[in-house]
Design a protein around this motif. Structure first.
Motif, PDB file in Angstrom:
ATOM      1  N   HIS A 137     -39.706  17.407   2.084  1.00  0.00           N
ATOM      2  CA  HIS A 137     -39.575  16.925   3.458  1.00  0.00           C
ATOM      3  C   HIS A 137     -38.269  17.368   4.134  1.00  0.00           C
ATOM      4  CE1 HIS A 137     -43.251  14.648   3.206  1.00  0.00           C
ATOM      5  NE2 HIS A 137     -42.856  14.144   2.060  1.00  0.00           N
ATOM      6  N   ASP A 138     -37.637  18.372   3.571  1.00  0.00           N
ATOM      7  CA  ASP A 138     -36.486  19.022   4.212  1.00  0.00           C
ATOM      8  C   ASP A 138     -35.415  18.015   4.641  1.00  0.00           C
ATOM      9  OD1 ASP A 138     -37.544  21.641   4.023  1.00  0.00           O
ATOM     10  OD2 ASP A 138     -38.818  21.255   5.760  1.00  0.00           O
ATOM     11  N   ILE A 139     -35.017  17.175   3.692  1.00  0.00           N
ATOM     12  CA  ILE A 139     -33.951  16.207   3.981  1.00  0.00           C
ATOM     13  C   ILE A 139     -32.635  16.962   4.136  1.00  0.00           C
ATOM     14  CG2 ILE A 139     -32.688  14.205   3.107  1.00  0.00           C
ATOM     15  CD1 ILE A 139     -35.635  13.725   3.970  1.00  0.00           C
ATOM     16  N   THR A 140     -31.927  16.691   5.223  1.00  0.00           N
ATOM     17  CA  THR A 140     -30.653  17.371   5.452  1.00  0.00           C
ATOM     18  C   THR A 140     -29.449  16.472   5.163  1.00  0.00           C
ATOM     19  OG1 THR A 140     -30.669  16.765   7.798  1.00  0.00           O
ATOM     20  CG2 THR A 140     -31.646  18.887   7.201  1.00  0.00           C
ATOM     21  N   VAL A 141     -29.634  15.144   5.318  1.00  0.00           N
ATOM     22  CA  VAL A 141     -28.552  14.200   5.033  1.00  0.00           C
ATOM     23  C   VAL A 141     -29.112  13.125   4.107  1.00  0.00           C
ATOM     24  CG1 VAL A 141     -26.889  12.556   5.980  1.00  0.00           C
ATOM     25  CG2 VAL A 141     -27.458  14.633   7.259  1.00  0.00           C
ATOM     26  N   LEU A 142     -28.442  12.923   2.976  1.00  0.00           N
ATOM     27  CA  LEU A 142     -28.916  12.002   1.945  1.00  0.00           C
ATOM     28  C   LEU A 142     -27.908  10.877   1.751  1.00  0.00           C
ATOM     29  CD1 LEU A 142     -31.019  11.426  -0.326  1.00  0.00           C
ATOM     30  CD2 LEU A 142     -29.552  12.814  -1.845  1.00  0.00           C
ATOM     31  N   CYS A 143     -28.408   9.646   1.777  1.00  0.00           N
ATOM     32  CA  CYS A 143     -27.569   8.464   1.564  1.00  0.00           C
ATOM     33  C   CYS A 143     -28.211   7.631   0.462  1.00  0.00           C
ATOM     34  CB  CYS A 143     -27.463   7.656   2.860  1.00  0.00           C
ATOM     35  SG  CYS A 143     -26.550   6.101   2.706  1.00  0.00           S
ATOM     36  N   GLN A 144     -27.546   7.563  -0.694  1.00  0.00           N
ATOM     37  CA  GLN A 144     -28.081   6.834  -1.836  1.00  0.00           C
ATOM     38  C   GLN A 144     -27.047   5.847  -2.368  1.00  0.00           C
ATOM     39  OE1 GLN A 144     -31.150   9.434  -4.335  1.00  0.00           O
ATOM     40  NE2 GLN A 144     -29.073  10.190  -4.565  1.00  0.00           N
ATOM     41  N   ALA A 145     -27.521   4.910  -3.177  1.00  0.00           N
ATOM     42  CA  ALA A 145     -26.629   3.996  -3.884  1.00  0.00           C
ATOM     43  C   ALA A 145     -25.941   4.743  -5.020  1.00  0.00           C
ATOM     44  CB  ALA A 145     -27.420   2.821  -4.433  1.00  0.00           C
ATOM     45  N   PRO A 146     -24.737   4.329  -5.399  1.00  0.00           N
ATOM     46  CA  PRO A 146     -24.047   4.995  -6.510  1.00  0.00           C
ATOM     47  C   PRO A 146     -24.886   5.050  -7.786  1.00  0.00           C
ATOM     48  CG  PRO A 146     -22.536   3.553  -5.347  1.00  0.00           C
ATOM     49  CD  PRO A 146     -23.891   3.298  -4.758  1.00  0.00           C
ATOM     50  N   THR A 147     -25.626   3.976  -8.077  1.00  0.00           N
ATOM     51  CA  THR A 147     -26.457   3.957  -9.285  1.00  0.00           C
ATOM     52  C   THR A 147     -27.488   5.076  -9.270  1.00  0.00           C
ATOM     53  OG1 THR A 147     -26.176   1.589  -9.610  1.00  0.00           O
ATOM     54  CG2 THR A 147     -28.128   2.585 -10.585  1.00  0.00           C
ATOM     55  N   GLU A 148     -28.054   5.354  -8.102  1.00  0.00           N
ATOM     56  CA  GLU A 148     -29.059   6.409  -8.008  1.00  0.00           C
ATOM     57  C   GLU A 148     -28.432   7.772  -8.261  1.00  0.00           C
ATOM     58  OE1 GLU A 148     -32.255   4.424  -4.947  1.00  0.00           O
ATOM     59  OE2 GLU A 148     -30.381   5.183  -4.107  1.00  0.00           O
ATOM     60  N   TYR A 149     -27.240   7.992  -7.709  1.00  0.00           N
ATOM     61  CA  TYR A 149     -26.555   9.255  -7.994  1.00  0.00           C
ATOM     62  C   TYR A 149     -26.226   9.371  -9.484  1.00  0.00           C
ATOM     63  CZ  TYR A 149     -25.803  10.444  -3.045  1.00  0.00           C
ATOM     64  OH  TYR A 149     -25.982  10.793  -1.724  1.00  0.00           O
ATOM     65  N   ARG A 150     -25.804   8.257 -10.101  1.00  0.00           N
ATOM     66  CA  ARG A 150     -25.457   8.284 -11.520  1.00  0.00           C
ATOM     67  C   ARG A 150     -26.678   8.604 -12.378  1.00  0.00           C
ATOM     68  NH1 ARG A 150     -22.953   2.937 -10.531  1.00  0.00           N
ATOM     69  NH2 ARG A 150     -20.785   3.285  -9.926  1.00  0.00           N
ATOM     70  N   LEU A 151     -27.782   7.920 -12.101  1.00  0.00           N
ATOM     71  CA  LEU A 151     -28.985   8.140 -12.907  1.00  0.00           C
ATOM     72  C   LEU A 151     -29.525   9.554 -12.734  1.00  0.00           C
ATOM     73  CD1 LEU A 151     -30.796   4.719 -12.368  1.00  0.00           C
ATOM     74  CD2 LEU A 151     -29.597   5.503 -14.426  1.00  0.00           C
TER      75      LEU A 151
END
Length: 529
Positions: free
Chosen positions: A270-284
């Motif tokens: 879906h051609d995401i250009t800006v991503l905002c995630q929780a720290p846990t999601e980035y860690r996993l």
């Protein structure tokens, strides 16, 4: 070119320019061209929907009119208990147009959580999807102020069907001409030594959320933003509603849960250009082989907020995909106060520098600024529009967080010689776990309801993936013996009475709790065990 440009110049010259009268529904949602994309929605069953600002303008008008017709008016509080469906934004926009005060509620909340919020806020209406019906039914007779119940997705006795009241409503609705200092949202914090507090934000706040969208999210024409936050949290108000739509940005709204492989596939698809995630999601994700193989070439910018992100995780994403994750710091009571911004050197592990419009200081007990590298309280000077108006119905609590013209965040940090802030810890005992803020008092109150528990104390325990998890120290009654079976029973007891993410993942049975001479639990001693 990042929107921030030169950080020092932007921070020095920024002005809020909050209008005296403002209604986000009328002045933002209705103002964008009808055909401008607002949302790409992905259902958990594979359904997909595309909605424009024109769609949300018309749908929110219908909802505002429908609520007015059933008796909800300006200043009334309305609880909204929905998952990630487009009706969430429709309903919030409609309530803003009506001049009502929206209370977003996480679908994980249990009947006790909902009862407290209903009684404390004096809410007159509840809008719920199927995920909330059972818990609402358990508490509705104990919340006499709740007079109107609207059901989404299912017809139930004693509820107004959302679909029917929408079908009967007109697309014409004149939004209330709300003042910027009028209430717009009540967002509930986590309880620490007391129950959760209701944070009252104004219509001026809904205008001011464009700041962090412009400078931290760095949203630009043509972007598609995916913020993965759930609907019950301040972060979703920031980044799934007010912030991006202030700049006319299309959002991806995904109903499904977190699945690492699916998450990475959807970013590419879906051609995401800006991503905002929780720290846990980035860690996993950093630990998965899928991240190594993923095609994230569409993503030009990534941010994280909720708790400090480990430098090793930031370095891993940079190494694999040349993506710098820009960490940020803010609270339910305010906005992104401190952040790492595009165009500003990122120092891994640092909170970054104060946001434009936010005069953030590190102060000592006398309110004087601390010298470089000396820890102190993080404080916000003045009353910018992003700062909450009050704790609903709690004037003493409101007064208690202000000192000498500063709002005290309850967090501690130090500032280095170059002006970067570095997080030290909380002044209170709130537990940050996977981006959730969990108050120990609430969990201890539930633990004590179990027949085996005499006393308990809840503290954070380090966890590689979640940052921290809830750990409970429990003193048992004389007729009960420690066992793994009893641990499981106590955990199930907690899951049944409050949101499941709050239950103690670790339990340690203890003969007695360490206490001060005045009888207060020495949590610091438990944290260091």
């Amino acid at each position: 070119m990042p929107n921030m440009g030169d950080y020092a110049r932007t921070h020095a010259t920024f002005r809020w320019e909050t209008p005296e009268r403002f209604n986000f529904g009328r002045d933002v949602v209705d103002a964008w061209p009808d055909d401008r994309p607002a949302m790409l929605w992905l259902g958990s069953d594979g359904n997909e929907g595309r909605l424009t600002f024109g769609d949300f303008s018309r749908l929110s008008n219908k909802f505002a009119g429908a609520m007015r017709d059933i008796g909800v008016g300006r200043g009334d509080r309305v609880m909204v208990l929905l998952g990630k469906v487009p009706e969430w934004q429709t309903i919030l926009t409609g309530l803003l147009k009506l001049g009502a005060v929206a209370i977003p509620c996480a679908p994980q909340l249990r009947s006790g959580d909902l009862k407290f919020r209903a009684e404390h806020s004096g809410a007159v209406a509840m809008v719920s999807g199927p995920e909330g019906f059972e818990e609402v039914e358990k508490m509705r007779d104990e919340a006499p102020d709740l007079k109107h119940f609207v059901s989404l997705g299912d017809h139930r006795d004693g509820w107004e069907p959302f679909e029917e009241i929408m079908d009967a409503a007109s697309e014409d609705f004149a939004a209330e001409d709300t003042a910027s200092d009028e209430g717009a949202f009540i967002l509930y914090t986590s309880g620490t030594t007391k129950h959760p507090k209701g944070v009252l934000h104004t219509h001026g706040y809904t205008h001011a959320k464009r700041m962090q969208a412009e400078y931290w999210l760095d949203l630009q024409e043509g972007d598609r933003l995916w913020c993965t936050s759930g609907t019950g949290w301040a972060k979703s108000i920031w980044n799934v509603f007010l912030g991006p739509w202030s700049l006319g940005t299309e959002i991806l709204f995904h109903e499904g849960g977190f699945d690492p492989a699916e998450r990475l596939d959807l970013i590419q698809e879906h051609d995401i250009t800006v991503l905002c995630q929780a720290p846990t999601e980035y860690r996993l994700l950093a630990k998965t082989p899928e991240l190594e193989r993923a095609d994230l070439s569409s993503v030009r910018h990534a941010v994280s907020a909720g708790e400090p992100l480990n430098p090793a995780v930031i370095e891993r994403w940079k190494e694999l995909h040349n993506l710098t994750i820009y960490d940020g710091y803010g609270q339910t009571e305010n906005t992104l106060l401190v952040g790492n911004f595009p165009g500003l050197e990122v120092r891994p592990g640092s909170m970054g520098k104060p946001s434009p419009g936010c005069d953030v200081k590190v102060v000592d007990l006398e309110g004087d600024e601390c010298p470089p590298d000396e820890p102190g309280d993080i404080a916000l000077a003045g009353r910018p529009p992003v700062l909450f108006k009050e704790y609903w119905g709690q004037p003493d609590e409101t007064e208690g967080v202000f000192r000498d013209g500063h709002y005290l965040t309850g967090d501690r940090a130090y500032r280095d010689a170059d002006g970067y802030l570095w997080f030290v810890g909380r002044s209170d005992d709130v537990i940050l776990s996977a981006g959730y803020r969990i108050g120990p008092f609430e969990i201890e109150s539930i633990l004590i309801e179990h027949p085996a528990v005499v006393e308990s104390a809840v503290v954070p325990a380090p966890d590689e993936d979640r940052g921290s998890i809830v750990k409970a120290f429990i003193v048992l009654g004389p007729d009960h013996e420690p066992s793994e079976k009893l641990k499981s029973e106590i955990q199930d007891h907690c899951k049944a009475l409050t949101a499941p993410y709050k239950y103690p993942r670790q339990i340690e049975f203890i003969e007695e709790l360490p206490k001060t001479t005045s009888g207060k639990i020495r949590r610091v001693e438990l944290r260091n065990r």
